[in-house]
Scaffold this motif. Structure first.
Motif, PDB file in Angstrom:
ATOM      1  N   UNK A 403      -8.015 -10.029   2.037  1.00 18.36           N
ATOM      2  CA  UNK A 403      -8.296  -8.713   2.330  1.00 18.36           C
ATOM      3  C   UNK A 403      -7.288  -8.004   3.043  1.00 18.36           C
ATOM      4  N   UNK A 404      -6.990  -8.775   4.219  1.00 21.85           N
ATOM      5  CA  UNK A 404      -5.688  -8.432   5.107  1.00 21.85           C
ATOM      6  C   UNK A 404      -4.653  -8.214   4.142  1.00 21.85           C
ATOM      7  N   UNK A 405      -4.173  -9.355   3.625  1.00 16.21           N
ATOM      8  CA  UNK A 405      -2.941  -9.440   2.688  1.00 16.21           C
ATOM      9  C   UNK A 405      -2.793  -8.018   1.589  1.00 16.21           C
ATOM     10  N   UNK A 406      -4.056  -8.029   1.082  1.00 16.48           N
ATOM     11  CA  UNK A 406      -4.141  -7.012  -0.133  1.00 16.48           C
ATOM     12  C   UNK A 406      -4.054  -5.496   0.471  1.00 16.48           C
ATOM     13  N   UNK A 407      -4.658  -5.539   1.871  1.00 14.50           N
ATOM     14  CA  UNK A 407      -4.287  -4.107   2.285  1.00 14.50           C
ATOM     15  C   UNK A 407      -2.827  -3.787   2.944  1.00 14.50           C
ATOM     16  N   UNK A 408      -2.185  -4.786   3.638  1.00 16.95           N
ATOM     17  CA  UNK A 408      -0.686  -4.645   3.659  1.00 16.95           C
ATOM     18  C   UNK A 408      -0.174  -4.355   2.451  1.00 16.95           C
ATOM     19  N   UNK A 409      -0.059  -4.989   1.438  1.00 13.37           N
ATOM     20  CA  UNK A 409       0.515  -4.912   0.229  1.00 13.37           C
ATOM     21  C   UNK A 409       0.065  -3.506  -0.349  1.00 13.37           C
ATOM     22  N   UNK A 410      -1.272  -2.978  -0.586  1.00  9.76           N
ATOM     23  CA  UNK A 410      -1.375  -1.801  -1.107  1.00  9.76           C
ATOM     24  C   UNK A 410      -0.893  -0.550  -0.155  1.00  9.76           C
ATOM     25  N   UNK A 411      -0.834  -0.954   1.171  1.00  8.59           N
ATOM     26  CA  UNK A 411      -0.323   0.215   2.004  1.00  8.59           C
ATOM     27  C   UNK A 411       0.834   0.557   1.643  1.00  8.59           C
ATOM     28  N   UNK A 412       1.896  -0.655   1.564  1.00  6.86           N
ATOM     29  CA  UNK A 412       3.340  -0.396   1.350  1.00  6.86           C
ATOM     30  C   UNK A 412       3.634   0.014  -0.167  1.00  6.86           C
ATOM     31  N   UNK A 413       2.803  -0.328  -0.963  1.00  8.77           N
ATOM     32  CA  UNK A 413       2.857  -0.195  -2.537  1.00  8.77           C
ATOM     33  C   UNK A 413       2.672   1.471  -2.664  1.00  8.77           C
ATOM     34  N   UNK A 414       1.817   2.074  -1.959  1.00 13.57           N
ATOM     35  CA  UNK A 414       1.488   3.522  -1.916  1.00 13.57           C
ATOM     36  C   UNK A 414       2.737   4.344  -1.109  1.00 13.57           C
TER      37      UNK A 414
END
Length: 453
Positions: A403-414
Motif C-alpha cells: 500500500x505504501x509503495x503504491x501510494x508513492x508510485x501513484x502520487x509520482x505518476x499523477x
C-alpha cells in the motif's frame, strides 16, 4: 530528527485521493482501456501490465529518450524505463537507424546474418566471456543454461536464492517456508509438478547454507543475480559472490550470473566490474536497445563440453532454442547497442545522475524522519523501507508494504514521474537529464509531505 509515524488512515486517504486524481486526468486512457478490454482481458496485451496499481492502465502514445507521452498528452520523466528494457533510453537513435536499415533486407531467416561475427566479438569484449548464444528473452536464456548445466554435469538439481526472479522459468519458482524448507511459490497458475524436488532455495548472503546443499553433490547449477533486484534490492555482502564461486568449483557445480537487471552496474555488468568468473552469464532486456532479445555467454571449457555432449547425444531436438532466436533484426539492433549505445561515456553519465538521485532521495527521507534508506547499484537506486541494508530475501520480504509503495508510485505518476511499480525502484538512462532528476526529487518530497500530513 525523530522517526515519523505513518498512520493507516492517512495512507488510505492519500490512496483514495490519488486514484480520484488519476481518473480525472486520464480520460483518453480510460476510454482506450474500455475499448481494448473488449478483446484483451483488463485492457492489456498481457495481464501483468495491470500490476501498476492504477484504476485502469495508463496508455502510452509515444516514448523517446527518458520521456513517455500518454494518450492524454502528459509528458513523464521515466525512471522505470520498461523495467530495464529501455535502460539506454527509449528508441536510441543508433538502434533505430540499424533497425530501419535491417528491416528492409530481412528480419528472420533461421540462418546467421552478416552481423553475427561482429556481434560475437562485441559480446566477448564487453562481457569477458568467449562464447555466446542469442535467444528471444532472458527467460529463454536462463532455461537454456539450466538445461545445458544438467546435461553437462549429469546432475538434477538447481540452486536459486530466496526472493530471486529469473523470468518465466519454472525451475526458479521456489522459495522457503518458515522452517527453511524449499517450497513451490504460491500464486503460480497451472503448476502440476513439485519443482522443489529438483530445485532448492537458500538464503542469499549465507555461504554456510549454500555449502550445505552443494556438498550433497547433486547441484548442476547455481543461478543467481549478483544482487537480488526483484524483491526490494539486496546487495551481496563483501566476499560473498567470490565465496559462492569457490564453493561451486569445490563441489563441481556450474555457476550462472543473471545480469538482466544488474547490467546497470557498469559496461560489462557486475561480473566484469567485480572480476567474477562465472561459467555462464545471462543478459536480457536492454541488450538490443529495447528490441526483444537476450544472450547467454559461457567459458571455453563449457563450450568444449557442449561440443562433446552434442556429439554423443542422439539426433533430434535438444529442447533449447526457438525459431526466432538469433534473427537478423535482433543482431542488427544488438550490434548498434553494443557498439554505439552501451558505452563507457553513457555509464559515466548514468552513474553521475544516479549518485545525485540516491543522495537526494536519502536527504528527503532523513528530513522527514522516516526509518527508510536508499540502496544503490550503478544506475539503479531504490527506496527501501528499512533503516539498514537488506541482508537476504526474507529480510526484504518483511520490509515490503504494498500500500505504501503504491501510494508513492501513484502520487509520482499523477505528477508526471514514472518509477517502477514494484518496490519503487528507479533507473537512469543516458537520456536522463538533471532536470528529470530534479523533477523526481521535488515530487518525492511532496509525496512524503502528503503521507505525513
Amino acid at each position: 530528527m525523530a522517526s515519523a509515524t505513518l498512520s493507516s488512515a492517512s495512507l488510505a486517504r492519500l490512496i483514495a485521493e490519488e486514484k480520484a486524481l488519476y481518473v480525472s486526468r486520464n480520460p483518453a486512457s480510460a476510454e482506450l482501456s474500455v475499448r481494448a478490454g473488449r478483446h484483451f482481458p483488463g485492457g492489456v496485451p498481457l495481464h501483468w501490465m495491470n500490476d501498476w496499481g492504477t484504476p485502469f492502465p495508463l496508455t502510452v502514445a509515444s516514448a523517446k529518450g527518458a520521456e513517455v507521452i500518454d494518450a492524454d498528452g502528459h509528458v513523464y520523466a521515466d525512471f522505470c524505463l520498461g523495467d530495464t528494457g529501455a535502460m539506454f533510453g527509449h528508441s536510441p537513435d543508433p538502434v533505430v537507424a540499424a533497425i530501419e536499415t535491417a528491416v528492409k533486407t530481412g528480419m528472420t531467416a533461421m540462418m546467421p546474418s552478416t552481423d553475427t561475427a561482429v556481434v560475437g566479438a562485441l559480446l566477448s569484449s564487453t562481457f569477458a566471456l568467449p562464447y555466446w548464444q542469442v535467444t528471444q528473452t532472458a527467460s529463454d536464456a536462463n532455461r537454456a543454461v539450466i538445461r545445458w548445466a544438467r546435461g553437462l554435469t549429469g546432475r538434477p538439481r538447481l540452486m536459486v536464492f530466496e526472493g530471486c526472479y529469473h523470468g518465466q522459468v519454472d525451475d526458479a519458482f521456489v522459495t522457503r517456508d518458515q522452517a527453511g524448507h524449499t517450497i513451490v511459490r504460491a500464486g503460480l497458475i497451472g503448476q502440476v509438478y513439485d519443482i522443489s524436488r529438483t530445485s532448492v532455495s537458500v538464503p542469499f548472503n549465507d555461504l554456510a547454507a549454500a555449502e550445505a546443499e552443494l556438498s550433497k553433490g547433486d547441484v548442476a547449477l547455481v543461478l543467481t543475480e549478483p544482487a537480488l533486484t526483484n524483491t526490494a534490492m539486496v546487495l551481496p555482502a563483501p566476499g560473498y559472490l567470490d565465496g559462492l564461486a569457490a564453493l561451486c568449483r569445490k563441489y563441481g557445480s556450474l555457476l550462472c550470473i543473471d545480469e538482466t537487471h544488474t547490467v546497470s552496474t557498469a559496461r560489462g555488468g557486475y561480473a566484469k566490474a567485480h572480476g567474477l568468473k562465472p561459467d555462464f552469464l545471462v543478459v536480457g532486456k536492454p541488450i538490443a536497445g529495447g528490441l526483444p532479445a537476450a544472450v547467454f555467454g559461457f567459458t571455453a571449457e563449457v563450450e568444449t563440453a557442449m561440443g562433446e555432449l552434442n556429439r554423443r547425444r542422439p539426433a533430434g531436438y535438444s529442447g533449447i532454442g526457438t525459431t526466432l532466436s538469433g534473427n537478423m533484426l535482433q543482431l542488427a539492433a544488438m550490434r548498434a547497442t553494443l557498439d554505439q549505445v552501451m558505452t563507457d561515456a553513457a555509464y559515466r553519465h548514468m552513474h553521475r545522475l544516479a549518485d545525485k538521485l540516491a543522495d537526494g532521495l536519502a536527504t528527503a527521507i532523513d528530513a522527514h524522519g522516516l526509518p527508510w534508506s536508499v540502496t544503490r547499484l550503478g544506475a539503479r537506486a531504490e527506496i527501501v523501507h528499512s533503516p539498514v541494508p537488506l541482508s537476504d530475501g526474507a529480510h526484504a520480504h518483511r520490509t515490503v508494504d504494498h500500500d505504501l509503495e503504491g501510494a508513492i508510485h501513484l502520487f509520482l505518476l499523477n505528477r508526471d514521474v514514472i518509477v517502477t511499480p514494484f518496490h519503487n525502484m528507479t533507473l537512469v538512462s543516458p537520456a536522463t537529464t538533471d532536470a528529470h532528476v530534479d523533477r523526481l526529487l521535488g515530487v518525492f518530497d511532496l509525496a512524503l509531505d502528503a503521507l505525513l500530513r
